[in-house]
Design a protein around this motif. Structure first.
Motif, PDB file in Angstrom:
ATOM      1  N   LYS A 135       0.832  -1.209   0.000  1.00 53.38           N
ATOM      2  CA  LYS A 135       0.000   0.000   0.000  1.00 53.38           C
ATOM      3  C   LYS A 135       0.868   1.262   0.000  1.00 53.38           C
ATOM      4  O   LYS A 135       0.537   2.250  -0.648  1.00 53.38           O
ATOM      5  CB  LYS A 135      -0.931   0.006   1.206  1.00 53.38           C
ATOM      6  N   MET A 136       1.975   1.224   0.737  1.00 52.80           N
ATOM      7  CA  MET A 136       2.875   2.370   0.761  1.00 52.80           C
ATOM      8  C   MET A 136       3.467   2.618  -0.629  1.00 52.80           C
ATOM      9  O   MET A 136       3.517   3.755  -1.104  1.00 52.80           O
ATOM     10  CB  MET A 136       3.994   2.138   1.771  1.00 52.80           C
ATOM     11  N   LEU A 137       3.894   1.542  -1.320  1.00 52.33           N
ATOM     12  CA  LEU A 137       4.415   1.689  -2.680  1.00 52.33           C
ATOM     13  C   LEU A 137       3.357   2.258  -3.627  1.00 52.33           C
ATOM     14  O   LEU A 137       3.644   3.119  -4.463  1.00 52.33           O
ATOM     15  CB  LEU A 137       4.905   0.335  -3.202  1.00 52.33           C
ATOM     16  N   ARG A 138       2.148   1.772  -3.490  1.00 55.42           N
ATOM     17  CA  ARG A 138       1.064   2.254  -4.347  1.00 55.42           C
ATOM     18  C   ARG A 138       0.806   3.746  -4.111  1.00 55.42           C
ATOM     19  O   ARG A 138       0.602   4.517  -5.052  1.00 55.42           O
ATOM     20  CB  ARG A 138      -0.200   1.437  -4.075  1.00 55.42           C
ATOM     21  N   ARG A 139       0.833   4.163  -2.845  1.00 55.23           N
ATOM     22  CA  ARG A 139       0.631   5.586  -2.548  1.00 55.23           C
ATOM     23  C   ARG A 139       1.762   6.435  -3.124  1.00 55.23           C
ATOM     24  O   ARG A 139       1.549   7.525  -3.633  1.00 55.23           O
ATOM     25  CB  ARG A 139       0.537   5.801  -1.039  1.00 55.23           C
ATOM     26  N   GLN A 140       2.995   5.924  -3.012  1.00 57.08           N
ATOM     27  CA  GLN A 140       4.134   6.681  -3.547  1.00 57.08           C
ATOM     28  C   GLN A 140       4.042   6.851  -5.060  1.00 57.08           C
ATOM     29  O   GLN A 140       4.460   7.859  -5.596  1.00 57.08           O
ATOM     30  CB  GLN A 140       5.444   5.964  -3.213  1.00 57.08           C
ATOM     31  N   MET A 141       3.502   5.858  -5.739  1.00 57.87           N
ATOM     32  CA  MET A 141       3.478   5.883  -7.195  1.00 57.87           C
ATOM     33  C   MET A 141       2.157   6.394  -7.761  1.00 57.87           C
ATOM     34  O   MET A 141       1.988   6.411  -8.976  1.00 57.87           O
ATOM     35  CB  MET A 141       3.767   4.483  -7.734  1.00 57.87           C
ATOM     36  N   PHE A 142       1.247   6.820  -6.915  1.00 59.49           N
ATOM     37  CA  PHE A 142      -0.062   7.259  -7.395  1.00 59.49           C
ATOM     38  C   PHE A 142       0.093   8.394  -8.401  1.00 59.49           C
ATOM     39  O   PHE A 142       0.726   9.408  -8.135  1.00 59.49           O
ATOM     40  CB  PHE A 142      -0.933   7.715  -6.220  1.00 59.49           C
ATOM     41  N   GLY A 143      -0.476   8.206  -9.582  1.00 61.62           N
ATOM     42  CA  GLY A 143      -0.439   9.232 -10.609  1.00 61.62           C
ATOM     43  C   GLY A 143       0.878   9.318 -11.362  1.00 61.62           C
ATOM     44  O   GLY A 143       1.042  10.140 -12.247  1.00 61.62           O
ATOM     45  N   ARG A 144       1.867   8.487 -11.035  1.00 61.97           N
ATOM     46  CA  ARG A 144       3.174   8.577 -11.659  1.00 61.97           C
ATOM     47  C   ARG A 144       3.450   7.441 -12.645  1.00 61.97           C
ATOM     48  O   ARG A 144       4.278   7.572 -13.516  1.00 61.97           O
ATOM     49  CB  ARG A 144       4.258   8.565 -10.591  1.00 61.97           C
ATOM     50  N   ALA A 145       2.800   6.292 -12.403  1.00 64.96           N
ATOM     51  CA  ALA A 145       3.144   5.139 -13.240  1.00 64.96           C
ATOM     52  C   ALA A 145       1.920   4.258 -13.437  1.00 64.96           C
ATOM     53  O   ALA A 145       0.921   4.390 -12.744  1.00 64.96           O
ATOM     54  CB  ALA A 145       4.263   4.347 -12.590  1.00 64.96           C
ATOM     55  N   LYS A 146       2.053   3.332 -14.354  1.00 65.60           N
ATOM     56  CA  LYS A 146       0.970   2.403 -14.651  1.00 65.60           C
ATOM     57  C   LYS A 146       1.117   1.151 -13.782  1.00 65.60           C
ATOM     58  O   LYS A 146       2.167   0.934 -13.173  1.00 65.60           O
ATOM     59  CB  LYS A 146       1.005   2.045 -16.136  1.00 65.60           C
ATOM     60  N   PRO A 147       0.075   0.326 -13.729  1.00 66.38           N
ATOM     61  CA  PRO A 147       0.118  -0.871 -12.876  1.00 66.38           C
ATOM     62  C   PRO A 147       1.272  -1.824 -13.187  1.00 66.38           C
ATOM     63  O   PRO A 147       1.772  -2.495 -12.283  1.00 66.38           O
ATOM     64  CB  PRO A 147      -1.223  -1.549 -13.145  1.00 66.38           C
ATOM     65  N   ASP A 148       1.747  -1.870 -14.434  1.00 71.41           N
ATOM     66  CA  ASP A 148       2.842  -2.798 -14.738  1.00 71.41           C
ATOM     67  C   ASP A 148       4.128  -2.393 -14.026  1.00 71.41           C
ATOM     68  O   ASP A 148       4.887  -3.242 -13.547  1.00 71.41           O
ATOM     69  CB  ASP A 148       3.054  -2.909 -16.256  1.00 71.41           C
ATOM     70  N   LEU A 149       4.386  -1.092 -13.906  1.00 70.61           N
ATOM     71  CA  LEU A 149       5.567  -0.639 -13.174  1.00 70.61           C
ATOM     72  C   LEU A 149       5.396  -0.886 -11.679  1.00 70.61           C
ATOM     73  O   LEU A 149       6.353  -1.288 -11.002  1.00 70.61           O
ATOM     74  CB  LEU A 149       5.829   0.845 -13.456  1.00 70.61           C
ATOM     75  N   LEU A 150       4.209  -0.685 -11.177  1.00 72.49           N
ATOM     76  CA  LEU A 150       3.934  -0.979  -9.770  1.00 72.49           C
ATOM     77  C   LEU A 150       4.193  -2.459  -9.489  1.00 72.49           C
ATOM     78  O   LEU A 150       4.815  -2.806  -8.481  1.00 72.49           O
ATOM     79  CB  LEU A 150       2.494  -0.607  -9.417  1.00 72.49           C
TER      80      LEU A 150
END
Length: 158
Positions: A135-150
């Motif tokens: 969840k922390m990683l997802r919050r950090q990447m919100f709006g910056r990358a697509k699900p494949d990078l996540l």
């Protein structure tokens, strides 16, 4: 008979001096009482022990709640669910405290899971840790990358 204003003031002042209000104990906030109740007995300082004794002496309901809470805390900390949980639930259901009766009713709804949780050493701590990290990683990447990078970042972080 006419009385002067000065005489009335002196009389009222004399009444005030003779009837000084008795100092009431300070009103405690619910958080303070909860903290005293839920602190481990060996971690309470002398002031907290005195306060808890005074509170228990003042209220039978609070005394019963304190007894049930300490018994439940002992069940939780020492994983004695199989041995003592059934009796604790019966006592809580028989108490006059609606909050503890509600807790006991809720425990009975999923009895097997509660019993397992309060009697085995297994827990879901590691799983919760991984969920929290993702969840922390997802919050950090919100709006910056697509699900494949996540997905790549989650998989590479393990």
């Amino acid at each position: 008979m006419a009385v002067s204003e000065r005489t009335v003031r002196r009389f009222v002042q004399q009444l005030k001096e003779n009837n000084k209000p008795v100092a009431r104990p300070p009103v405690l906030k619910p958080r303070e009482v909860t903290t005293v109740l839920l602190t481990r007995p060996d971690n309470r300082d002398e002031a907290d022990r005195t306060l808890l004794k005074e509170l228990r002496d003042r209220s039978e309901d609070l005394d019963a709640a304190c007894t049930l809470i300490s018994r439940f805390a002992e069940i939780l900390t020492h994983l004695r669910g199989q041995e003592r949980l059934e009796q604790w639930v019966k006592d809580a259901e028989a108490s006059s405290l609606p909050e503890l009766r509600g807790l006991a009713t809720g425990l009975r709804k999923d009895w097997n899971a509660v019993l397992a949780g309060l009697s085995t050493h297994w827990n879901s701590g590691p799983v919760e840790g991984h969920v929290n990290r993702i969840k922390m990683l997802r919050r950090q990447m919100f709006g910056r990358a697509k699900p494949d990078l996540l997905r790549k970042r989650v998989l590479l972080a393990t």
